[in-house]
Design a protein around this motif. Structure first.
Motif, PDB file in Angstrom:
ATOM      1  N   MET A 184      -0.226   8.866  10.771  1.00 51.87           N
ATOM      2  CA  MET A 184       0.333   8.452   9.483  1.00 51.87           C
ATOM      3  C   MET A 184       1.356   9.464   8.973  1.00 51.87           C
ATOM      4  SD  MET A 184      -2.795   6.795   7.343  1.00 51.87           S
ATOM      5  CE  MET A 184      -4.026   8.047   7.669  1.00 51.87           C
ATOM      6  N   VAL A 202       9.521   6.646   5.664  1.00 54.29           N
ATOM      7  CA  VAL A 202       9.689   5.766   4.510  1.00 54.29           C
ATOM      8  C   VAL A 202      10.320   6.567   3.372  1.00 54.29           C
ATOM      9  CG1 VAL A 202       8.502   4.298   2.846  1.00 54.29           C
ATOM     10  CG2 VAL A 202       7.749   4.345   5.224  1.00 54.29           C
ATOM     11  N   PHE A 253      -6.379  13.882   3.250  1.00 52.09           N
ATOM     12  CA  PHE A 253      -5.365  13.399   2.320  1.00 52.09           C
ATOM     13  C   PHE A 253      -4.212  14.402   2.215  1.00 52.09           C
ATOM     14  CE2 PHE A 253      -3.368  12.541  -1.694  1.00 52.09           C
ATOM     15  CZ  PHE A 253      -3.528  11.194  -1.920  1.00 52.09           C
ATOM     16  N   THR A 283      -2.166  14.854   5.558  1.00 54.14           N
ATOM     17  CA  THR A 283      -1.284  13.705   5.764  1.00 54.14           C
ATOM     18  C   THR A 283      -0.066  13.797   4.848  1.00 54.14           C
ATOM     19  OG1 THR A 283      -3.234  12.388   6.251  1.00 54.14           O
ATOM     20  CG2 THR A 283      -1.204  11.191   5.858  1.00 54.14           C
ATOM     21  N   MET A 292       3.844  14.141   5.960  1.00 54.39           N
ATOM     22  CA  MET A 292       4.821  13.119   5.569  1.00 54.39           C
ATOM     23  C   MET A 292       6.005  13.746   4.853  1.00 54.39           C
ATOM     24  SD  MET A 292       3.002   9.767   4.107  1.00 54.39           S
ATOM     25  CE  MET A 292       1.753   8.840   4.978  1.00 54.39           C
ATOM     26  N   TRP A 343       3.553   1.626   0.298  1.00 56.14           N
ATOM     27  CA  TRP A 343       3.473   2.779   1.208  1.00 56.14           C
ATOM     28  C   TRP A 343       2.201   3.581   0.946  1.00 56.14           C
ATOM     29  CZ3 TRP A 343       3.950   7.901  -0.839  1.00 56.14           C
ATOM     30  CH2 TRP A 343       4.039   8.919   0.119  1.00 56.14           C
ATOM     31  N   PHE A 344       1.920   3.840  -0.326  1.00 55.93           N
ATOM     32  CA  PHE A 344       0.750   4.637  -0.679  1.00 55.93           C
ATOM     33  C   PHE A 344      -0.540   3.884  -0.376  1.00 55.93           C
ATOM     34  CE2 PHE A 344      -2.520   6.283  -3.450  1.00 55.93           C
ATOM     35  CZ  PHE A 344      -2.377   7.649  -3.303  1.00 55.93           C
ATOM     36  N   SER A 357      -1.495   3.560   3.512  1.00 58.57           N
ATOM     37  CA  SER A 357      -1.846   4.799   4.211  1.00 58.57           C
ATOM     38  C   SER A 357      -2.950   5.556   3.472  1.00 58.57           C
ATOM     39  CB  SER A 357      -0.609   5.673   4.397  1.00 58.57           C
ATOM     40  OG  SER A 357       0.076   5.843   3.166  1.00 58.57           O
ATOM     41  N   PHE A 358      -2.613   6.103   2.316  1.00 63.03           N
ATOM     42  CA  PHE A 358      -3.605   6.891   1.576  1.00 63.03           C
ATOM     43  C   PHE A 358      -4.736   6.015   1.038  1.00 63.03           C
ATOM     44  CE2 PHE A 358       0.284   9.365   1.424  1.00 63.03           C
ATOM     45  CZ  PHE A 358      -0.178  10.585   1.867  1.00 63.03           C
TER      46      PHE A 358
END
Lengths: 561, 85
Positions: A78, A85, A247, A250, A254, B24-25, B28-29
């Motif tokens: 991820m 994005v 969390f 990731t 990103m 997007w959030f 994934s999260f």
């Protein structure tokens, strides 16, 4: 033909191709050297970005890391895709409209300050150097494993190749070689994955094979969960890390991806703003082919390994095990002397140690594929390492020639600037090669942290430079320095000063050094906004520039100077 | 471009970004990390749903998101006459 012969042929052919392209597309002006003249098509740029982005680590190590960490490995999947994005929506179109050559260029102009520019250059150099050293090491390892030559010679040979086309070709040469390298690496990654998927599950698409049934009719992942728990490991589909840590890691990966200078700079090479958006889409589509296959390769790999080795007779193991035992990537030690191999979570009783790189490197042999596939994987791994190294070297040389020399000597001629850029690239190759041959123990560790540092330094300042017209130079400089120093100190404390304290109990809020870049990023945002609030707004020229970059029309090609 | 029109363009751009980033959030999260245990009760094929989002679904969604953004922005650029061709 022998594996070694095939490897020499395929690696040799791919190298000849890269060098041919580099000669054909070499750069003649600084504009071509920095941004390929701004005329690359979005599709080609998407492929080049994908090759630039996917390093030796993505190609060789990532699937193996996931094999041994299961769900926890999702942070890489991820983290290293979700950043695109952010890049496509929040950075690429605006930076393309801004229309200069480098990230420090943007920081320097937007924050009307050479101090801000120099801070940005230091961040860019630091991130790129740590990263490139890891790539050169990767090149050396691939050479030594496949071509059976010493690692030092592998690094030197890799240095010569990269030197040749990065220094000669600049961005233009690199871009078109990277397009070729993408094709080589994705083909090399997919072929074994498809065959293994078919053998194991009967489904030729690895992404679907991963969720299919194996020969006895049960689902692969369910079976894997069962087998691993029996051996004392955690179930494949559930994690061991704390949720907060997952969390934050990731997020750091990103945001760090979106802040990496060698990725951002790729979007300066397309002609228009709409091309920058589109090419980010292509880039992620190309990347996702590998990134959705890797978890399948990971699951197949660990399943196959356990099936073919665990509880089998020590003197009757499959041929690939003994092949890779020679390289010490697999070791078998029959501790209890029962003549069988026990693969167990309990370290004292475990008799099988497997290096994570095996999952990709040995996959053609595990699946009993023909020898040319092994050679192909070698060529793919080389392509992944070389393309990333070249992209990074370019950022280093641009940072030195443009962001440092031109800033302090604006009247320098273009020819001289180009010469400095090439010299800097040459110097960087040598330094990177040195670290590749003599890796200081910390190189591998530091590479992972380059993301945290990029997240904590660049990302907030660029985002706010675009989306706020109130943020000023005082805020930006304070923010960058705070983010960088905070993140760096946390990492240095837990990794180098007191590694014995590097456990959950001592981490702040349960966040590991890998994920701390996220906190650094929030700190950067916070400090930047507060400091800007109490200092004067940016001058009118800068305010106008911000309005200007928000509208696509009028991007033209990248400005000369 | 006159200022009010420019502000309108920018506002619409920000709204687009907001919606896309929410997705997007969430994939994934949201699905892949915070809600993973809950979603893992459900299956698609041989995948537990939360695990699938973390290793496959979120990545597919990311790709779609960028292309939606590209199409949406090209339209918006034309509507406000700031397109490049």
């Amino acid at each position: 033909m022998e594996i070694l012969t095939w490897t020499y042929i395929l690696v040799g052919l791919s190298f000849a191709l890269y060098i041919g392209i580099a000669i054909y597309t070499r750069a003649g002006s600084t504009k071509e050297f920095y941004t390929a003249g701004g005329g690359v098509s979005p599709l080609a740029n998407g492929m080049a970005t994908a090759a630039d982005w996917m390093s030796a680590a993505s190609f060789i190590s990532m699937a193996g890391i996931i094999s041994f960490s299961g769900y926890d490995g999702s942070v890489y999947l991820m983290g290293w895709t979700g950043g695109y994005v952010l890049l496509a929506l929040l950075l690429a179109p605006y930076l393309r409209k801004f229309g200069k050559f480098t990230v420090p260029d943007f920081v320097g102009d937007r924050y009307y300050s050479n101090k801000a520019r120099v801070v940005a250059v230091i961040c860019a150099l630091f991130i790129s150097f740590t990263y490139v050293a890891g790539q050169m090491r990767g090149v050396g390892i691939v050479f030594s494993r496949y071509l059976e030559i010493p690692i030092e010679w592998g690094v030197v040979f890799g240095m010569c190749i990269v030197f040749f086309y990065a220094v000669l070709g600049g961005m233009k040469g690199i871009t078109y070689t990277q397009v070729a390298q993408y094709c080589v690496l994705i083909f090399a990654f997919m072929v074994p994955a498809i065959f293994v998927s078919m053998q194991l599950t009967g489904n030729p698409i690895p992404q679907m094979g991963m969720g299919s049934t194996v020969s006895d009719g049960s689902y692969l992942l369910d079976k894997l969960d069962g087998v691993l728990t029996e051996l004392g490991f955690a179930a494949y589909t559930s994690g061991r890390k704390e949720m907060a840590d997952i969390f934050m890691i990731t997020l750091a990966l990103m945001v760090g991806t979106a802040g990496l200078p060698h990725v951002i700079v790729r979007f300066f090479t397309v002609p228009r703003v709409k091309d920058a958006r589109l090419s980010a889409g292509y880039a992620l589509a190309f990347i996702s082919i590998l990134y959705t296959t890797a978890p399948a390769v990971a699951a197949f790999g660990i399943y196959n390994t356990i099936e073919s080795v665990s509880e089998k007779k020590v003197d009757n193991l499959p041929i690939w095990v003994s092949n890779w035992q020679k390289t010490n990537l697999i070791t078998v030690d029959d501790k209890n002397g029962d003549g069988m191999v026990q693969y167990l979570a309990d370290k004292g009783a475990n008799e099988l140690t497997i290096d994570k790189d095996i999952m990709v490197l040995a996959s053609p042999e595990i699946a009993k594929l023909p020898n040319w596939v092994v050679g192909l994987v070698a060529a793919g791994a080389m392509a992944a390492a070389l393309s990333t190294a070249a992209g990074l070297l370019l950022v280093i040389s641009t940072s030195v020639s443009r962001d440092l020399f031109r800033t302090f000597n604006p009247s320098m001629s273009e020819k001289k600037e180009l010469r400095i850029a090439r010299l800097a690239a040459a110097g960087a190759v040598v330094v990177a090669g040195y670290f590749g041959i003599n890796p200081p123990g910390f190189v591998a560790e530091v590479v992972a942290f380059a993301f945290g540092l990029a997240a904590a330094s660049f990302f907030p300042v660029i985002i706010m430079g675009i989306f706020s017209s109130r943020i000023n130079k005082e805020g930006a400089i304070a923010g960058m320095i705070t983010g960088l120093i905070f993140t760096l100190s946390y990492i240095i404390f837990f990794k180098f000063i007191s590694p014995e304290l590097n456990t959950k109990e001592y981490w702040w809020f349960g966040i590991s050094p890998e994920g701390i870049g996220s906190i650094g990023m929030f700190l950067n945002f916070f400090i930047c906004i507060i400091v800007s609030k109490f200092t004067p707004a940016p001058p009118q020229v800068v305010q106008d520039m911000i309005q200007e970059i928000r509208i696509p029309r009028g991007a033209g090609t990248a400005l000369e100077h | 471009m006159p200022k009010p029109k420019m502000q309108q363009y920018w506002r619409k751009n920000l709204i687009t970004l907001f919606y896309l980033l929410v997705v997007w959030f969430v994939v994934s999260f949201g699905f892949g990390i915070l809600g993973v245990d809950y979603l893992n009760q459900f299956n698609i094929g041989g995948f537990k749903l939360g695990f699938w989002f973390a290793q496959q679904g979120s990545i597919f969604t990311f790709v779609i998101l960028i292309f939606v953004y590209v199409i949406r922005m090209n339209k918006l650029d034309k509507e406000f006459d700031v397109n490049e061709d």
